[in-house]
Design a protein around this motif. Structure first.
Motif, mmCIF file in Angstrom:
data_model
loop_
_atom_site.group_PDB
_atom_site.id
_atom_site.type_symbol
_atom_site.label_atom_id
_atom_site.label_comp_id
_atom_site.label_asym_id
_atom_site.label_seq_id
_atom_site.Cartn_x
_atom_site.Cartn_y
_atom_site.Cartn_z
ATOM 1 N N ARG A 10 0.844 -1.200 0.000
ATOM 2 C CA ARG A 10 0.000 0.000 0.000
ATOM 3 C C ARG A 10 0.872 1.240 0.000
ATOM 4 O O ARG A 10 2.070 1.171 0.280
ATOM 5 N N PRO A 11 0.258 2.401 -0.291
ATOM 6 C CA PRO A 11 1.020 3.655 -0.224
ATOM 7 C C PRO A 11 1.466 3.959 1.207
ATOM 8 O O PRO A 11 0.788 3.602 2.183
ATOM 9 N N LEU A 12 2.585 4.621 1.312
ATOM 10 C CA LEU A 12 3.096 5.093 2.595
ATOM 11 C C LEU A 12 2.122 6.102 3.196
ATOM 12 O O LEU A 12 1.541 6.922 2.484
ATOM 13 N N ARG A 13 1.935 6.056 4.510
ATOM 14 C CA ARG A 13 1.073 6.995 5.239
ATOM 15 C C ARG A 13 1.898 7.735 6.287
ATOM 16 O O ARG A 13 2.907 7.224 6.774
ATOM 17 N N ARG A 14 1.400 8.894 6.675
ATOM 18 C CA ARG A 14 2.079 9.675 7.709
ATOM 19 C C ARG A 14 2.256 8.857 8.993
ATOM 20 O O ARG A 14 3.290 8.929 9.649
ATOM 21 N N SER A 15 1.273 8.051 9.332
ATOM 22 C CA SER A 15 1.340 7.249 10.562
ATOM 23 C C SER A 15 2.409 6.158 10.503
ATOM 24 O O SER A 15 2.697 5.521 11.513
ATOM 25 N N ASP A 16 3.009 5.943 9.337
ATOM 26 C CA ASP A 16 4.043 4.915 9.166
ATOM 27 C C ASP A 16 5.445 5.405 9.510
ATOM 28 O O ASP A 16 6.407 4.632 9.398
ATOM 29 N N TRP A 20 8.736 3.232 9.004
ATOM 30 C CA TRP A 20 9.469 3.572 7.791
ATOM 31 C C TRP A 20 10.917 3.904 8.126
ATOM 32 O O TRP A 20 11.831 3.451 7.449
ATOM 33 N N ARG A 21 11.140 4.686 9.184
ATOM 34 C CA ARG A 21 12.499 5.042 9.599
ATOM 35 C C ARG A 21 13.307 3.778 9.927
ATOM 36 O O ARG A 21 14.479 3.672 9.590
ATOM 37 N N LEU A 47 8.101 11.941 0.151
ATOM 38 C CA LEU A 47 7.393 10.708 -0.184
ATOM 39 C C LEU A 47 5.883 10.864 -0.031
ATOM 40 O O LEU A 47 5.112 10.202 -0.721
ATOM 41 N N LEU A 48 5.472 11.738 0.873
ATOM 42 C CA LEU A 48 4.043 11.948 1.123
ATOM 43 C C LEU A 48 3.446 13.098 0.318
ATOM 44 O O LEU A 48 2.229 13.272 0.307
ATOM 45 N N SER A 49 4.257 13.874 -0.365
ATOM 46 C CA SER A 49 3.787 15.129 -0.955
ATOM 47 C C SER A 49 2.788 14.957 -2.089
ATOM 48 O O SER A 49 1.921 15.801 -2.276
ATOM 49 N N GLY A 50 2.926 13.906 -2.877
ATOM 50 C CA GLY A 50 2.037 13.730 -4.014
ATOM 51 C C GLY A 50 2.344 14.648 -5.185
ATOM 52 O O GLY A 50 1.629 14.646 -6.177
ATOM 53 N N LYS A 65 2.691 -4.429 11.145
ATOM 54 C CA LYS A 65 4.070 -3.939 11.130
ATOM 55 C C LYS A 65 4.518 -3.794 9.681
ATOM 56 O O LYS A 65 4.173 -4.609 8.826
ATOM 57 N N LEU A 66 5.318 -2.769 9.409
ATOM 58 C CA LEU A 66 5.887 -2.629 8.076
ATOM 59 C C LEU A 66 7.047 -3.607 7.930
ATOM 60 O O LEU A 66 7.892 -3.713 8.817
ATOM 61 N N VAL A 67 7.072 -4.302 6.801
ATOM 62 C CA VAL A 67 8.096 -5.312 6.573
ATOM 63 C C VAL A 67 8.868 -5.086 5.270
ATOM 64 O O VAL A 67 9.759 -5.864 4.930
#
Length: 150
Positions: A10-16, A20-21, A47-50, A65-67
């Motif tokens: 899925r697309p990256l979200r601010r809450s990630d 992500w770090r 990455l979030l700017s669009g 969890k992001l993997v």
């Protein structure tokens, strides 16, 4: 331990951001480099700017969890009318490698490129990255070009 949930792309979200770090740090460690905090902040925002020529981010998520992650961008090319797509970063948690997740992230970038009418997707890797190159050799064509950097 076997993962209980098939990862979704899925697309990256601010809450990630925290996860992500963690992933991006793992990616940078793999390539034996580090970046200052300012670059982390700037890259995440981009990455979030669009915005048209900014980076876009995909993540793989499983069990909350992001993997895995993929960063890509579209840009102009002097030999084509349409844009091309550069896959800048690709990383999968070490315990998820060999599961097809890297392939799924690349295919998600292919899908994004197709949706934009972009037929060319390209990326770089280090010559000694044999594990990744085994995948890349199955899903893309190796170029004869050599990269030079100033």
């Amino acid at each position: 331990m076997t993962p209980s949930i098939e990862p979704i792309i899925r697309p990256l979200r601010r809450s990630d951001e925290a996860e992500w770090r963690r992933l991006w740090t793992g990616y940078l460690i793999f390539y034996e480099t580090s970046l200052p905090e300012e670059v982390y902040r700037s890259s995440f925002e981009r990455l979030l700017s669009g915005k048209e020529h900014e980076f876009r981010g995909l993540v793989a998520e499983a069990d909350g969890k992001l993997v895995g992650l993929g960063h890509y961008l579209f840009h102009r090319h002097g030999w084509r009318i349409e844009n091309v797509c550069y896959l800048q970063d690709l990383f999968v948690d070490p315990d998820r490698r060999g599961t097809g997740l890297g392939r799924r992230l690349i295919e998600a970038v292919y899908d994004a490129a197709d949706a934009e009418g972009v037929s060319r997707v390209y990326w770089l890797t280090q010559e000694h990255n044999h594990t990744a190159r085994a995948l890349y050799d199955r899903i893309a064509h190796k170029s004869d070009f050599i990269q030079y950097i100033r």
